[in-house]
Design a protein around this motif. Sequence first.
Motif, PDB file in Angstrom:
ATOM      1  N   CYS A  84      40.043  32.664  24.734  1.00 34.36           N
ATOM      2  CA  CYS A  84      41.542  32.900  23.313  1.00 34.36           C
ATOM      3  C   CYS A  84      41.182  31.232  23.991  1.00 34.36           C
ATOM      4  CB  CYS A  84      42.376  33.633  23.896  1.00 34.36           C
ATOM      5  SG  CYS A  84      43.048  33.536  25.433  1.00 34.36           S
ATOM      6  N   SER A  85      41.935  30.890  23.288  1.00 30.85           N
ATOM      7  CA  SER A  85      41.925  29.668  23.052  1.00 30.85           C
ATOM      8  C   SER A  85      42.560  28.256  24.304  1.00 30.85           C
ATOM      9  CB  SER A  85      42.683  28.953  21.977  1.00 30.85           C
ATOM     10  OG  SER A  85      44.157  29.286  21.948  1.00 30.85           O
ATOM     11  N   TRP A  86      42.917  29.647  25.018  1.00 32.28           N
ATOM     12  CA  TRP A  86      43.912  28.402  26.524  1.00 32.28           C
ATOM     13  C   TRP A  86      43.342  29.417  27.584  1.00 32.28           C
ATOM     14  CZ3 TRP A  86      46.166  32.269  28.588  1.00 32.28           C
ATOM     15  CH2 TRP A  86      46.747  33.345  28.249  1.00 32.28           C
ATOM     16  N   LEU A  87      42.657  29.976  27.206  1.00 35.59           N
ATOM     17  CA  LEU A  87      41.403  30.658  28.672  1.00 35.59           C
ATOM     18  C   LEU A  87      39.955  31.587  28.262  1.00 35.59           C
ATOM     19  CD1 LEU A  87      41.908  32.802  31.140  1.00 35.59           C
ATOM     20  CD2 LEU A  87      42.833  33.962  29.869  1.00 35.59           C
ATOM     21  N   ARG A  88      39.582  30.686  29.517  1.00 32.44           N
ATOM     22  CA  ARG A  88      38.294  30.827  30.012  1.00 32.44           C
ATOM     23  C   ARG A  88      37.937  31.368  31.063  1.00 32.44           C
ATOM     24  NH1 ARG A  88      34.812  27.457  27.313  1.00 32.44           N
ATOM     25  NH2 ARG A  88      33.212  27.147  29.550  1.00 32.44           N
ATOM     26  N   ILE A  89      37.607  32.949  31.005  1.00 35.89           N
ATOM     27  CA  ILE A  89      37.427  33.151  32.214  1.00 35.89           C
ATOM     28  C   ILE A  89      35.773  33.884  32.574  1.00 35.89           C
ATOM     29  CG2 ILE A  89      38.274  35.835  31.501  1.00 35.89           C
ATOM     30  CD1 ILE A  89      39.939  36.560  33.745  1.00 35.89           C
ATOM     31  N   SER A  90      35.569  33.922  33.766  1.00 38.74           N
ATOM     32  CA  SER A  90      34.180  34.641  33.542  1.00 38.74           C
ATOM     33  C   SER A  90      34.304  35.808  34.412  1.00 38.74           C
ATOM     34  CB  SER A  90      33.498  33.986  35.051  1.00 38.74           C
ATOM     35  OG  SER A  90      33.942  34.000  36.384  1.00 38.74           O
ATOM     36  N   VAL A  91      33.429  37.043  34.630  1.00 39.95           N
ATOM     37  CA  VAL A  91      32.822  38.301  35.143  1.00 39.95           C
ATOM     38  C   VAL A  91      33.915  38.675  36.947  1.00 39.95           C
ATOM     39  CG1 VAL A  91      32.121  40.275  36.254  1.00 39.95           C
ATOM     40  CG2 VAL A  91      31.727  38.932  34.545  1.00 39.95           C
ATOM     41  N   TRP A  92      33.686  36.992  37.481  1.00 44.55           N
ATOM     42  CA  TRP A  92      33.600  36.682  39.057  1.00 44.55           C
ATOM     43  C   TRP A  92      34.718  36.544  39.369  1.00 44.55           C
ATOM     44  CZ3 TRP A  92      32.819  36.638  44.169  1.00 44.55           C
ATOM     45  CH2 TRP A  92      33.394  35.735  44.665  1.00 44.55           C
ATOM     46  N   ASP A  93      36.264  35.488  38.471  1.00 46.08           N
ATOM     47  CA  ASP A  93      36.771  35.311  38.441  1.00 46.08           C
ATOM     48  C   ASP A  93      37.470  36.732  38.409  1.00 46.08           C
ATOM     49  OD1 ASP A  93      36.907  32.488  39.223  1.00 46.08           O
ATOM     50  OD2 ASP A  93      37.061  32.671  35.899  1.00 46.08           O
ATOM     51  N   ILE A  94      37.129  37.919  37.625  1.00 40.56           N
ATOM     52  CA  ILE A  94      38.003  38.949  37.256  1.00 40.56           C
ATOM     53  C   ILE A  94      37.693  39.337  38.700  1.00 40.56           C
ATOM     54  CG2 ILE A  94      37.773  41.416  36.548  1.00 40.56           C
ATOM     55  CD1 ILE A  94      36.967  39.454  33.553  1.00 40.56           C
ATOM     56  N   PHE A  95      36.087  39.512  39.251  1.00 42.18           N
ATOM     57  CA  PHE A  95      35.994  40.356  40.634  1.00 42.18           C
ATOM     58  C   PHE A  95      36.865  39.807  41.710  1.00 42.18           C
ATOM     59  CE2 PHE A  95      34.216  40.318  44.570  1.00 42.18           C
ATOM     60  CZ  PHE A  95      33.654  41.896  44.698  1.00 42.18           C
ATOM     61  N   ARG A  96      36.978  38.149  41.666  1.00 44.12           N
ATOM     62  CA  ARG A  96      38.286  38.447  42.805  1.00 44.12           C
ATOM     63  C   ARG A  96      39.575  38.449  42.810  1.00 44.12           C
ATOM     64  NH1 ARG A  96      36.965  31.289  42.892  1.00 44.12           N
ATOM     65  NH2 ARG A  96      37.547  31.465  40.891  1.00 44.12           N
ATOM     66  N   LEU A  97      39.819  38.709  41.902  1.00 43.49           N
ATOM     67  CA  LEU A  97      41.567  38.971  41.011  1.00 43.49           C
ATOM     68  C   LEU A  97      41.819  40.348  42.038  1.00 43.49           C
ATOM     69  CD1 LEU A  97      43.943  38.318  40.217  1.00 43.49           C
ATOM     70  CD2 LEU A  97      43.157  39.025  37.906  1.00 43.49           C
ATOM     71  N   VAL A  98      40.680  41.155  41.736  1.00 43.87           N
ATOM     72  CA  VAL A  98      40.376  42.771  41.669  1.00 43.87           C
ATOM     73  C   VAL A  98      39.872  42.925  43.313  1.00 43.87           C
ATOM     74  CG1 VAL A  98      39.041  44.987  40.900  1.00 43.87           C
ATOM     75  CG2 VAL A  98      39.915  43.212  39.474  1.00 43.87           C
ATOM     76  N   TRP A  99      39.682  42.272  43.210  1.00 42.40           N
ATOM     77  CA  TRP A  99      39.380  42.129  45.020  1.00 42.40           C
ATOM     78  C   TRP A  99      40.223  41.724  45.708  1.00 42.40           C
ATOM     79  CZ3 TRP A  99      34.811  38.201  47.885  1.00 42.40           C
ATOM     80  CH2 TRP A  99      35.005  39.037  49.054  1.00 42.40           C
ATOM     81  N   LEU A 100      41.345  40.532  45.484  1.00 43.57           N
ATOM     82  CA  LEU A 100      42.997  40.443  46.619  1.00 43.57           C
ATOM     83  C   LEU A 100      43.665  41.237  45.920  1.00 43.57           C
ATOM     84  CD1 LEU A 100      44.426  38.402  47.817  1.00 43.57           C
ATOM     85  CD2 LEU A 100      44.944  36.940  45.296  1.00 43.57           C
ATOM     86  N   VAL A 101      43.543  41.892  44.898  1.00 43.78           N
ATOM     87  CA  VAL A 101      44.949  43.024  44.727  1.00 43.78           C
ATOM     88  C   VAL A 101      44.490  44.360  45.541  1.00 43.78           C
ATOM     89  CG1 VAL A 101      46.445  44.604  42.920  1.00 43.78           C
ATOM     90  CG2 VAL A 101      44.738  41.823  42.248  1.00 43.78           C
ATOM     91  N   GLU A 102      43.094  44.314  45.126  1.00 37.76           N
ATOM     92  CA  GLU A 102      42.999  45.758  46.124  1.00 37.76           C
ATOM     93  C   GLU A 102      42.478  45.698  47.802  1.00 37.76           C
ATOM     94  OE1 GLU A 102      41.919  50.040  46.336  1.00 37.76           O
ATOM     95  OE2 GLU A 102      42.368  48.084  45.022  1.00 37.76           O
ATOM     96  N   SER A 103      42.501  44.364  48.549  1.00 45.55           N
ATOM     97  CA  SER A 103      42.317  44.049  49.540  1.00 45.55           C
ATOM     98  C   SER A 103      44.309  43.603  49.778  1.00 45.55           C
ATOM     99  CB  SER A 103      41.806  43.214  49.269  1.00 45.55           C
ATOM    100  OG  SER A 103      40.780  42.275  49.983  1.00 45.55           O
ATOM    101  N   ILE A 104      45.224  43.429  48.958  1.00 40.17           N
ATOM    102  CA  ILE A 104      46.854  44.004  49.834  1.00 40.17           C
ATOM    103  C   ILE A 104      47.000  44.467  49.162  1.00 40.17           C
ATOM    104  CG2 ILE A 104      49.134  42.746  48.474  1.00 40.17           C
ATOM    105  CD1 ILE A 104      47.670  40.278  47.793  1.00 40.17           C
ATOM    106  N   ARG A 105      46.816  45.695  48.545  1.00 38.68           N
ATOM    107  CA  ARG A 105      47.336  46.640  48.629  1.00 38.68           C
ATOM    108  C   ARG A 105      46.748  47.860  49.411  1.00 38.68           C
ATOM    109  NH1 ARG A 105      45.885  52.625  46.916  1.00 38.68           N
ATOM    110  NH2 ARG A 105      43.176  51.413  46.560  1.00 38.68           N
TER     111      ARG A 105
END
Length: 390
Positions: A84-105
Amino acid sequence: MIHFSLSSVLMTVLVSNLLLVLISLLFRNEDVLAKIGFRLTAIFCIITLIRLVLPLELPFAKTVILPKVLSDVLFIFRHRYNVCSWLRISVWDIFRLVWLVESIRRLTILFYSHRKANVLVRGNSRDVTDEEPYVSILMGLCTEKQRKRIRMRTTKFVNVPMITGLRNALILLPADIDSSNEDVMFALRHEVYHYVHHDLWLKFAVNCLVAIYWWNPFTHLLRKQIGILLEMRVDDSIVSEGEESTIGYLSSMLRYMGGDPERDDVSAQYMGMALKKKSNLLRRLHMIQNREQKRSHILSVLMLLIISSIYIGSYLFILENSTFEQKITESDRYTTPRDDDIFAIQNDDNTYTIYLPSLGINEVVDSLELYPKIKVYSNKEEYNETIQNP
């Protein structure tokens, strides 16, 4: 500068998995394992652990540009797209977020399961720490300070002797196995050895590492291999005392195999160290039988050179993608496009967009380390003003 990026993670996974494959080949061939010895094999596992713990790109690493097919795949992961106009994101960014959340879980589940298993055992066991023959045997195995941190309980919850607890140890003994005082003595010797040499801390650290690298199936293989090596080390320490000790120890191991197979090490994965695992018992017995076998120094040195070279080499090179195809040239430290009109614009999130107007290409990067001489503008307006008023 030291970096943590998709490239550094990729190199770590490739190298650590290669090391694990080599170590697995040693485990599959019991004769080769006996010739090398469990101590050197343990060093190989430690090297692999260190590589997993440090998925970093060091400043002196030489960049190796991947072929176009692989570069295009990595580009898909690294390129930031306008959501969107204020958000630029990559697949790597998404993977890092999923990696972090699942690791904590998974780490949370690990801690919770460890605590829940301890509560379950304590509620379905009997404390025998101050009863004979347990108290007398324990007094002969450890110091007064160590005895104060060790409790013993009998329970139907476990099928084999095991130990749990990081600071205060709890040794669990099967309640429904007819064992002699000698069997109990060897079982306690085994578990106390694990406690004194901090094997529980090591196994817990490995479990945490596996929880962090949950998406890499090879880390589960590493956990299994380290577990076997820890058991082999205890076996070696006991049987090294002579033939009488070896016979008694092996008899004790085999006697505890007579428990209910449906309860085989139910909680060992989360709680602690078990005396045996049936799937690995034959390998341990083979190592005991061949402990006096002459080691192959040539094979040991060769394997050590191979493992060390792979580990060190993995920090000397870093794999990078390029979307510029033939328009790039590689130097000793970095790659730069040949076009004179390449420039970069700094984004609000401290990333940079690399532009090649002549090719109609742009790419978002986290650092300009690969482009040390590139012109940088704070925004497109500044670039347009520079072009109009050279």
